[in-house]
Design a protein around this motif. Structure first.
Motif, short mmCIF file in Angstrom:
data_model
loop_
_atom_site.label_atom_id
_atom_site.label_comp_id
_atom_site.label_asym_id
_atom_site.label_seq_id
_atom_site.Cartn_x
_atom_site.Cartn_y
_atom_site.Cartn_z
N LEU A 8 2.57 5.11 13.17
CA LEU A 8 2.84 4.00 12.06
C LEU A 8 4.49 4.26 11.60
N ARG A 12 3.58 11.77 9.19
CA ARG A 12 2.96 11.94 8.37
C ARG A 12 3.24 12.70 7.50
N TYR A 14 6.49 12.52 6.82
CA TYR A 14 7.74 11.67 5.83
C TYR A 14 7.12 10.31 5.58
N LEU A 15 5.88 10.09 5.85
CA LEU A 15 5.06 9.15 4.61
C LEU A 15 4.42 9.96 3.46
N GLN A 16 4.08 11.09 3.48
CA GLN A 16 3.99 11.54 2.76
C GLN A 16 4.97 11.99 1.30
N LEU A 18 7.87 10.13 0.59
CA LEU A 18 7.97 8.83 0.59
C LEU A 18 6.97 8.70 -1.09
N ALA A 19 5.49 8.74 -0.29
CA ALA A 19 4.45 8.51 -1.88
C ALA A 19 4.63 9.25 -2.64
N TYR A 26 3.34 3.55 -4.20
CA TYR A 26 2.04 4.04 -2.84
C TYR A 26 0.50 3.20 -3.97
N THR A 29 -0.11 0.59 -3.02
CA THR A 29 -0.54 0.20 -1.58
C THR A 29 -2.17 0.65 -2.17
N LEU A 65 -2.22 3.43 5.95
CA LEU A 65 -1.23 3.87 5.45
C LEU A 65 -1.64 5.08 4.15
N ILE A 69 -1.74 9.07 5.06
CA ILE A 69 -1.26 10.19 4.27
C ILE A 69 -1.98 10.90 3.33
#
Length: 109
Positions: A8, A12, A14-16, A18-19, A26, A29, A65, A69
């Motif tokens: 993505l 993972r 990094y996405l966590q 950001l959330a 988030y 989303t 996403l 996440i």
């Protein structure tokens, strides 16, 4: 784009991050991932809220996403099934215009 899965918009972790850093984004989303696809408004409708629609693409990205996440295997499977139903498990459309439209949309998938 990372080489490891999920492929993505970052790792993972990094996405966590950001959330957690952007909880309202988030939350939206996650809401899109759980809602039904809506019919787009008519472009001639001056009062239409074009930002309120849930497109196939926005739902699919949101589902992916959320699955990554939250490490939610059920959401991941649902995203794969949704993508198959929307883009692949359909008969081949016939004619010059449908073919051009399908090929033109291919990179967005």
């Amino acid at each position: 784009m990372p080489k490891e899965h999920p492929r993505l918009l970052g790792s993972r972790e990094y996405l966590q991050h950001l959330a957690k850093e952007r909880p309202d984004a988030y939350r939206r989303t996650k809401e899109i991932a759980q809602r039904q696809v809506t019919v787009p408004p008519s472009v001639s409708d001056a009062n239409a809220d074009f930002g309120a629609q849930i497109s196939v693409e926005s739902k699919l990205v949101s589902m992916s996403l959320v699955a990554a996440i939250e490490q939610d295997a059920n959401m991941g499977r649902a995203a794969v099934d949704f993508a198959l139903a929307q883009f692949l498990n359909k008969p081949v459309r016939v004619g010059h215009i449908p073919f051009g439209a399908d090929v033109g949309e291919w990179p967005r998938v």
